[in-house]
Design an enzyme around this catalytic site. Structure first.
Site, PDB file in Angstrom:
ATOM      1  N   GLN A 292       0.750  -1.141  -0.222  1.00 23.90           N
ATOM      2  CA  GLN A 292       0.085  -0.388   0.000  1.00 23.90           C
ATOM      3  C   GLN A 292       1.067   1.552   0.086  1.00 23.90           C
ATOM      4  OE1 GLN A 292      -2.873   0.157   3.601  1.00 23.90           O
ATOM      5  NE2 GLN A 292      -0.946  -0.727   4.850  1.00 23.90           N
TER       6      GLN A 292
ATOM      7  N   HIS B 128      -3.044   0.656  -3.237  1.00 23.44           N
ATOM      8  CA  HIS B 128      -3.607   0.417  -2.563  1.00 23.44           C
ATOM      9  C   HIS B 128      -4.279   1.460  -3.422  1.00 23.44           C
ATOM     10  CE1 HIS B 128      -5.016   2.079   1.070  1.00 23.44           C
ATOM     11  NE2 HIS B 128      -5.600   0.951   1.228  1.00 23.44           N
TER      12      HIS B 128
ATOM     13  N   ASP C  15      -8.073   0.918  -3.234  1.00 24.12           N
ATOM     14  CA  ASP C  15      -8.975   1.155  -2.131  1.00 24.12           C
ATOM     15  C   ASP C  15      -9.698   2.192  -2.726  1.00 24.12           C
ATOM     16  OD1 ASP C  15     -10.851   0.934   0.023  1.00 24.12           O
ATOM     17  OD2 ASP C  15      -8.825   0.504   1.517  1.00 24.12           O
TER      18      ASP C  15
ATOM     19  N   GLU D 188     -11.734  -2.273  -4.241  1.00 23.13           N
ATOM     20  CA  GLU D 188     -11.249  -2.171  -2.720  1.00 23.13           C
ATOM     21  C   GLU D 188     -12.856  -1.675  -2.179  1.00 23.13           C
ATOM     22  OE1 GLU D 188     -10.059  -3.401   1.487  1.00 23.13           O
ATOM     23  OE2 GLU D 188      -8.755  -3.525  -0.318  1.00 23.13           O
TER      24      GLU D 188
ATOM     25  N   ASP E 130     -14.187  -4.366   2.392  1.00 21.72           N
ATOM     26  CA  ASP E 130     -13.408  -4.158   3.851  1.00 21.72           C
ATOM     27  C   ASP E 130     -14.360  -3.776   4.332  1.00 21.72           C
ATOM     28  OD1 ASP E 130     -12.191  -3.838   5.862  1.00 21.72           O
ATOM     29  OD2 ASP E 130     -10.908  -2.119   4.196  1.00 21.72           O
TER      30      ASP E 130
ATOM     31  N   GLN F 198     -11.470  -8.919   1.981  1.00 24.44           N
ATOM     32  CA  GLN F 198     -10.268  -8.829   3.261  1.00 24.44           C
ATOM     33  C   GLN F 198     -10.677  -9.088   4.456  1.00 24.44           C
ATOM     34  OE1 GLN F 198      -7.040  -5.437   5.201  1.00 24.44           O
ATOM     35  NE2 GLN F 198      -8.689  -4.113   4.113  1.00 24.44           N
TER      36      GLN F 198
ATOM     37  N   LYS G  70      -9.332  -8.814   7.454  1.00 24.38           N
ATOM     38  CA  LYS G  70      -8.842  -8.042   8.404  1.00 24.38           C
ATOM     39  C   LYS G  70      -7.967  -8.235   9.559  1.00 24.38           C
ATOM     40  CE  LYS G  70      -9.004  -2.883   8.257  1.00 24.38           C
ATOM     41  NZ  LYS G  70      -8.348  -2.390   6.450  1.00 24.38           N
TER      42      LYS G  70
END
Length: 415
Positions: free
Chosen positions: A171, A193, A235, A270, A304, A326, A328
């Site tokens: 990222q 990212h 994202d 994302e 996410d 994802q 997390k």
């Protein structure tokens, strides 16, 4: 029992906790800080230095094994646990968890895990606490068994010993262009990212974002080595939905439009939108996924927000509410639940991405490598921090060291 004492040490995460609601509402940046008042409970300012709490298990031979507790960058957003509070977590650990730790067989990972993480006062323990304690327990089991953490997980979940690396995703943080160049030169598997977390970065109608996607693809062709073909992963923190509305058809059309501008690349998007609840997120993401699949688009949807716990992940996977989930890690809780989440995704033919947060530590990142490799996740995040070099070094080197050990084990067993 093998645990004879427990140590606690306060520490720092590798980045900052950010009030996502305040940023989405338009808080402006002044250098590295955000201006304005926080709106999410627990925040004293919009950007707060990330904190962590290390837990050390003192074993009978005085070896100490550690795990780190922390929460994610956007704590308190999207149904997540509130902002990490060292004092509160330390007190709960001392009163509730330490007595439980002193009364388990640390060599039996899942058994110890089940006993220690029983609810307290009919409530589940904070997920950050589960995450850190489960790392320490996994290291204890590995030490006592003279094995790697990955081997412990393979034994506990009846998995074959892995031999293949898991693709690594980096990222960029806000230093997009410089960090994209670093990623390309280091030939990372998945990039960049992009941190598209504000209207300024997304642009009117998504124009700024689309230009960035095209630039990343062009830059990859320009300075990447021959044959280098990374997955492009962005994202957008719900900004497609915020900018063009929450109609799944329109969102799918927009995603296809972006994918068409970078032919030859697999494109991961994302968090295209936030539909306000887990159930609404599942239903609408499933519609977007279906539309993209029917068009045989090279774009994939990654969930996410609103997909935090193991049960959330199960619901999304069973409903095909994403191409890639994802996982997390601090939001899921224990490392064991991260393993279970990957296996649930695989059972439902949904991609499993072992993610986490820039707010994590070197210890939690290394533990994540072992669960990713053991379960053969589809990709894993280079963490902690927002710098490319440090995170890629920590995660990439840990994976390479682990695979060297596993390959030696395999060769000995074959001999």
């Amino acid at each position: 029992m093998q645990i004879k004492d427990v140590l606690l040490a306060s520490g720092s995460g590798a980045f900052f906790y950010d009030d996502q609601a305040a940023i989405r509402a338009g808080a402006s940046q002044d250098g590295f800080i955000y201006l304005g008042e926080p709106v999410t409970p627990g925040y004293t300012s919009i950007r707060v230095p990330a904190s962590s709490l290390s837990i050390g298990l003192v074993l009978v031979d005085d070896t100490v094994v550690w795990g780190d507790m922390m929460s994610v960058q956007y704590s308190g957003a999207g149904g997540r646990d509130p902002l990490f509070d060292i004092k509160q977590i330390s007190d709960l650990t001392s009163r509730v968890i330490v007595p439980r730790l002193l009364d388990v067989d640390a060599s039996l990972y899942l058994d110890a895990h089940a006993k220690i993480f029983q609810p307290f006062e009919r409530e589940r323990l904070p997920l950050a606490l589960e995450y850190g304690v489960s790392q320490a327990l996994l290291r204890a089991a590995a030490y006592l068994r003279r094995a790697t953490m990955a081997e412990v997980l393979c034994a506990e979940f009846d998995l074959p010993l892995p031999t293949c690396p898991v693709p690594i995703y980096c990222q960029s943080g806000d230093a997009r262009e410089v960090n994209v160049d670093k990623m390309i030169l280091k030939a990372v598997d998945v990039l960049p990212h992009g941190l598209i977390n504000s209207r300024q970065k997304f642009g009117t109608g998504g124009q700024t974002f689309m230009e960035f996607v095209r630039w990343v693809a062009a830059r990859t062709r320009e300075i990447g080595r021959p044959g280098y073909q990374p997955v492009l992963h962005f994202d957008v923190y719900g900004w497609i939905g915020q900018e063009i509305g929450l109609d799944p058809q329109r969102i799918a059309d927009f995603v296809c439009k972006i994918a068409d501008t970078v032919p030859g690349f697999t494109l991961n998007i994302e968090s295209p939108a936030d539909f306000g609840s887990t159930q609404a997120q599942i239903e609408n993401y499933a519609k977007i996924v279906s539309i993209l699949d029917n068009r045989t688009s090279n774009a994939r949807i990654v969930v996410d927000e609103r997909c935090n716990t193991l049960e959330d992940i199960r619901l999304f996977a069973e409903a095909k509410g994403a191409h890639l989930v994802q996982i997390k890690t601090p939001d899921v809780g224990s490392i064991a639940d991260t393993a279970r989440a990957v296996l649930i995704c695989k059972a439902n033919n949904v991609g499993a991405y072992v993610g986490g947060s820039c707010t994590e530590t070197d210890l939690s990142a290394k533990a994540s490598v072992h669960v990713s490799v053991a379960t053969q996740a589809d990709m894993m995040l280079a963490k902690p921090g927002m710098g490319v070099d440090e995170a890629l070094s920590i995660v990439g080197n840990e994976q390479n060291r682990l695979l060297a050990i596993l390959n030696r084990r395999a060769a000995k067993n074959a001999g």
